[in-house]
Design a protein around this motif. Structure first.
Motif, PDB file in Angstrom:
ATOM      1  N   ASP A 129       4.498   7.336   5.693  1.00 58.55           N
ATOM      2  CA  ASP A 129       3.982   7.046   7.104  1.00 58.55           C
ATOM      3  C   ASP A 129       4.321   5.513   7.388  1.00 58.55           C
ATOM      4  O   ASP A 129       4.672   5.007   8.526  1.00 58.55           O
ATOM      5  CB  ASP A 129       2.652   7.404   7.528  1.00 58.55           C
ATOM      6  N   VAL A 130       3.823   4.852   6.328  1.00 55.83           N
ATOM      7  CA  VAL A 130       3.940   3.466   6.346  1.00 55.83           C
ATOM      8  C   VAL A 130       5.441   2.989   6.624  1.00 55.83           C
ATOM      9  O   VAL A 130       5.507   1.944   7.405  1.00 55.83           O
ATOM     10  CB  VAL A 130       3.250   2.766   5.032  1.00 55.83           C
ATOM     11  N   ALA A 131       6.447   3.696   5.748  1.00 61.91           N
ATOM     12  CA  ALA A 131       7.799   3.124   5.796  1.00 61.91           C
ATOM     13  C   ALA A 131       8.128   3.327   7.569  1.00 61.91           C
ATOM     14  O   ALA A 131       8.991   2.788   7.941  1.00 61.91           O
ATOM     15  CB  ALA A 131       8.561   4.108   4.876  1.00 61.91           C
ATOM     16  N   VAL A 132       7.740   4.495   7.926  1.00 59.85           N
ATOM     17  CA  VAL A 132       8.048   4.836   9.245  1.00 59.85           C
ATOM     18  C   VAL A 132       7.479   3.776  10.219  1.00 59.85           C
ATOM     19  O   VAL A 132       8.172   3.150  11.233  1.00 59.85           O
ATOM     20  CB  VAL A 132       7.467   6.285  10.017  1.00 59.85           C
ATOM     21  N   ARG A 133       6.161   3.407  10.017  1.00 60.40           N
ATOM     22  CA  ARG A 133       5.719   2.490  11.008  1.00 60.40           C
ATOM     23  C   ARG A 133       6.312   1.021  10.722  1.00 60.40           C
ATOM     24  O   ARG A 133       6.204   0.400  11.841  1.00 60.40           O
ATOM     25  CB  ARG A 133       4.183   2.219  10.512  1.00 60.40           C
TER      26      ARG A 133
ATOM     27  N   ARG B 180       3.377   2.155  -1.117  1.00 59.24           N
ATOM     28  CA  ARG B 180       2.092   2.104  -1.196  1.00 59.24           C
ATOM     29  C   ARG B 180       1.554   2.649   0.304  1.00 59.24           C
ATOM     30  O   ARG B 180       1.802   1.919   1.448  1.00 59.24           O
ATOM     31  CB  ARG B 180       1.195   0.883  -1.464  1.00 59.24           C
ATOM     32  N   GLY B 181       0.717   3.769   0.400  1.00 64.38           N
ATOM     33  CA  GLY B 181       0.255   4.358   1.682  1.00 64.38           C
ATOM     34  C   GLY B 181       1.011   5.382   2.012  1.00 64.38           C
ATOM     35  O   GLY B 181       0.995   6.143   3.025  1.00 64.38           O
TER      36      GLY B 181
ATOM     37  N   ASP C 176      -6.050  -2.487  10.102  1.00 64.86           N
ATOM     38  CA  ASP C 176      -6.645  -2.196   8.750  1.00 64.86           C
ATOM     39  C   ASP C 176      -5.385  -1.664   7.956  1.00 64.86           C
ATOM     40  O   ASP C 176      -4.377  -0.888   8.230  1.00 64.86           O
ATOM     41  CB  ASP C 176      -7.404  -0.719   8.945  1.00 64.86           C
ATOM     42  N   GLU C 177      -5.563  -1.801   6.492  1.00 60.19           N
ATOM     43  CA  GLU C 177      -4.436  -1.005   5.689  1.00 60.19           C
ATOM     44  C   GLU C 177      -4.564   0.495   5.823  1.00 60.19           C
ATOM     45  O   GLU C 177      -5.300   1.053   5.899  1.00 60.19           O
ATOM     46  CB  GLU C 177      -4.714  -1.752   4.246  1.00 60.19           C
ATOM     47  N   VAL C 178      -3.243   0.930   5.370  1.00 59.79           N
ATOM     48  CA  VAL C 178      -3.236   2.411   5.228  1.00 59.79           C
ATOM     49  C   VAL C 178      -3.633   2.848   3.801  1.00 59.79           C
ATOM     50  O   VAL C 178      -3.123   2.421   3.073  1.00 59.79           O
ATOM     51  CB  VAL C 178      -1.775   2.802   5.570  1.00 59.79           C
ATOM     52  N   PRO C 179      -4.830   3.474   3.438  1.00 61.86           N
ATOM     53  CA  PRO C 179      -5.227   3.703   2.154  1.00 61.86           C
ATOM     54  C   PRO C 179      -4.139   4.740   1.679  1.00 61.86           C
ATOM     55  O   PRO C 179      -3.558   5.796   2.237  1.00 61.86           O
ATOM     56  CB  PRO C 179      -6.238   4.595   2.371  1.00 61.86           C
TER      57      PRO C 179
END
Length: 277
Positions: free
Chosen positions: A139-143, A135-136, A264-267
């Motif tokens: 980019d979220v996996a990288v972060r 979800r997101g 904030d959540e990543v949309p």
């Protein structure tokens, strides 16, 4: 759904001692939603790969879904037909994390009767999850994984390779490479697979805070995305996430600056995102 763990440590077959699973055998475990298998596609002196394959039984998954409370995350299978027709058999999610904790219990604790010194040593590792619900977007996996010492390649899976104009799906093909203890690698996966999935398949009770802090010992308190991790891991239950963050803050040195925990959540973008980092 599939996860592989590879090492080039010499001798590479020592991976079997660290995972407490013999490379020459296939290991099978009953889990609440089906059957987990551990096997070794390759096992040589220079390179060894262990694979965790989770075979989900749709009937068992549906039965478990009917028993979920209101504090499980919202998932596509919450409507009646969706309990039987969904992606949970194929895409890595919190189901895979639960299976991982069941079959690699000793390895998660960093225990190895035959190679205790190696269990405490960082070795070269590569983790691959070819289909991961994220979800997101990538980019979220990288972060989430980069601050833990992983080099991350997260590539969004297209909706249909024959029709690229349709864009990307909600899934990524994830590869992690780094030099870490096997126990650390497994604990990262145990926590972050459900976080990326963001749709836990079971009721989230207060004891999940203890599970999170236990698996995140030594790394979660300093993670720049710890607020995001706590919220998603605890199914967006504000009270539980707040309790987890308070306990993490209490473990930090008094003079250490505290990062802003109101991240904030990543949309989720329509069609996902493609990233290869």
């Amino acid at each position: 759904m599939l996860l592989t763990l590879t090492t080039t440590h010499h001798p590479a077959t020592d991976l079997g001692h660290l995972l407490v699973k013999h490379p020459d055998r296939t290991h099978t475990f009953d889990v609440p939603v089906g059957t987990a298998h551990v096997f070794y596609p390759e096992a040589g002196e220079r390179r060894c790969t262990a694979a965790l394959l989770l075979d989900v039984d749709p009937a068992k998954l549906a039965a478990q879904g009917r028993g979920r409370g209101r504090h499980s995350a919202t998932t596509p299978e919450t409507f009646t037909l969706g309990r039987y027709v969904n992606d949970r058999q194929y895409a890595a999610s919190s189901l895979l994390a639960s299976a991982l904790s069941r079959v690699f219990r000793s390895a998660l604790r960093g225990e190895s009767r035959d190679r205790p010194e190696l269990a405490g040593t960082a070795i070269p590792l590569e983790v691959r999850v070819p289909v991961l619900r994220c979800r997101g977007g990538a980019d979220v996996a990288v972060r989430l994984f980069t601050p833990l010492g992983w080099a991350v390649t997260a590539t969004a899976v297209p909706l249909d390779e024959a029709y690229p104009e349709w864009g990307d799906s909600r899934y990524v093909d994830l590869t992690l490479t780094g030099t870490l203890r096997v126990a650390d690698a497994l604990n990262h996966l145990y926590v972050l697979l459900p976080v990326l999935d963001d749709a836990k398949h079971y009721w989230v009770a207060p004891d999940e805070v203890d599970k999170l802090l236990r698996a995140g010992a030594g790394w979660l308190g300093d993670h720049p995305e710890r607020a995001l991790i706590a919220r998603r891991y605890l199914a967006h239950r504000r009270a539980l996430a707040g309790a987890a963050l308070e306990r993490l803050a209490a473990q930090r040195p008094v003079d250490e600056p505290t990062a802003d925990d109101d991240v904030d959540e990543v949309p989720a973008r329509a069609g996902g995102a493609r990233a290869s980092l």
